[in-house]
Write an enzyme that holds these catalytic residues in place. Structure first.
Site, short mmCIF file in Angstrom:
data_model
loop_
_atom_site.label_atom_id
_atom_site.label_comp_id
_atom_site.label_asym_id
_atom_site.label_seq_id
_atom_site.Cartn_x
_atom_site.Cartn_y
_atom_site.Cartn_z
N LYS A 1 -8.68 114.33 87.00
CA LYS A 1 -7.24 114.12 87.20
C LYS A 1 -7.10 113.33 88.49
O LYS A 1 -6.97 113.90 89.58
CB LYS A 1 -6.52 115.47 87.26
CG LYS A 1 -5.00 115.36 87.22
CD LYS A 1 -4.36 116.72 87.04
CE LYS A 1 -2.86 116.68 87.25
NZ LYS A 1 -2.11 116.01 86.19
C1 LIG Z 1 -2.66 112.76 81.25
C2 LIG Z 1 -2.42 114.22 81.10
N1 LIG Z 1 -2.83 114.84 79.98
C3 LIG Z 1 -2.65 116.15 79.80
C4 LIG Z 1 -2.02 116.93 80.75
C5 LIG Z 1 -1.85 118.40 80.53
O1 LIG Z 1 -2.73 119.11 81.35
P1 LIG Z 1 -2.35 120.56 81.89
O2 LIG Z 1 -2.03 121.38 80.69
O3 LIG Z 1 -3.56 121.03 82.59
O4 LIG Z 1 -1.18 120.40 82.78
C6 LIG Z 1 -1.58 116.33 81.93
C7 LIG Z 1 -0.95 117.13 82.98
O5 LIG Z 1 -1.58 117.45 83.95
C8 LIG Z 1 -1.79 114.95 82.11
O6 LIG Z 1 -1.37 114.34 83.22
#
Ligand SMILES: Cc1ncc(COP(=O)(O)O)c(C=O)c1O
Length: 320
Positions: A158
């Site tokens: 991330k």
């Molecule tokens: C690109 C992306 N995909 C998926 C998610 C969902 O991830 P999470 O459930 O850990 O927030 C996020 C959010 O963080 C994201 O930015």
């Protein structure tokens, strides 16, 4: 507009919100060298509680490791810092944003000599895709932008850089009147939204793209998989062709921001009958019962922010 809170955590101590500043020549500004997380703190009858805190911190440490960013704090120390931060800011519910960045020092692409700066902020936050979205669903499009291809930028991290791609997806969707865009992967199969994982329901089976389709390993995605198993709905990870979205009975997003949000149309084609479907609704019910603390948290997903004495040493450090 963000509503400031009193304190932000920086490298082990609390500082005032307005003092959380970096130099314009910090490595991160030119080269996007930061990794971060987004964590929700829910208001429960037993007080505020952070959802899947340790899983988020672990993913942040993973992201940093992929980018060779050294972090001098342990998972426990960072998790504790987040709990303390919510406590010192006296919030009942909020969004928590830890950011690890390469700071000020040299200026060149290779940033390993630049210091690692860690900031954690939190602030009050509402529903990401709007209040109605959870019930009525959202209208989305397939983005003309693909998700990052394998071995270009790591999708499992991330990192700020990935969100340049996400911005293109989201801006295009909103400029064209949609709430969100779903990006395809390099091979043309379904990947994810700009900030959400995608689930498709057909004939009672739930399908979601695998991690090989350039998706972030969402913590809410994992939550959905766990809750679906409990409810008796099989979930499979598979390559999802674009057109599967148009003929699905239900489609929904998962994410810390979006929580579990139904998708009611894609490219102006109704998903099912254009309303939230029964499996989406059942999963939402289960999810919100846990995060709002109305059922027992069997999974230990909530970390309570107890009313124990304020982290006084840190607060004194700031006010001294
Ligand atoms: C690109 C992306 N995909 C998926 C998610 C969902 O991830 P999470 O459930 O850990 O927030 C996020 C959010 O963080 C994201 O930015």
């Amino acid at each position: 507009m963000l509503k400031p809170t009193e304190r932000i955590w920086h490298n082990g101590r609390f500082i005032a919100w307005e003092d959380a500043k970096i130099h314009v020549l910090s490595h991160v500004v030119s080269y996007a060298s930061s990794v971060f997380e987004g964590i929700r703190c829910y208001e429960t009858s037993a007080g505020p509680a952070l959802f899947r805190l340790r899983d988020h911190v672990r993913r942040m440490l993973d992201s940093a490791k992929i980018y060779r960013i050294n972090i001098d704090f342990s998972l426990d120390e960072l998790a504790d810092a987040m709990v303390d931060l919510v406590r010192v800011n006296r919030l009942r519910s909020c969004y928590v944003r830890p950011i690890v960045l390469r700071g000020y020092g040299e200026l060149g692409v290779h940033g390993t000599k630049n210091p690692t700066e860690i900031y954690i902020a939190c602030w009050e936050w509402g529903k990401y895709l709007g209040d109605e979205a959870l019930k009525e669903g959202v209208d989305v499009c397939i983005s003309s932008w693909n998700r990052i291809a394998p071995n270009t930028l790591p999708a499992l991290a991330k990192s700020a850089a990935n969100y340049m791609n996400a911005q293109l997806i989201r801006m295009e969707a909103q400029v064209n009147g949609y709430s969100e865009g779903i990006a395809l992967d390099h091979a043309g199969s379904v990947s994810e939204g700009s900030g959400e994982n995608v689930f498709v329901v057909r004939d009672g089976k739930i399908i979601t793209p695998s991690l090989a389709s350039s998706v972030l390993p969402g913590i809410t995605r994992d939550t959905v998989v766990t809750l679906a198993a409990k409810l008796g709905f099989p979930v499979v990870e598979a390559v999802v062709p674009r057109e599967m979205l148009y003929i699905a009975d239900e489609v929904f997003f998962s994410g810390t921001a979006a929580e579990i949000t139904p998708v009611r149309s894609i490219d102006r084609i109704n998903v099912g009958n254009g309303r939230r479907g029964p499996i989406t609704e059942a999963l939402q019910k289960e999810f919100f019962a846990i995060v709002n603390g109305t059922v027992h948290d069997h999974y230990d997903w909530l970390t309570p922010v107890t009313a124990k004495a304020l982290v006084e040493a840190a607060v004194v450090e700031v006010t001294a």
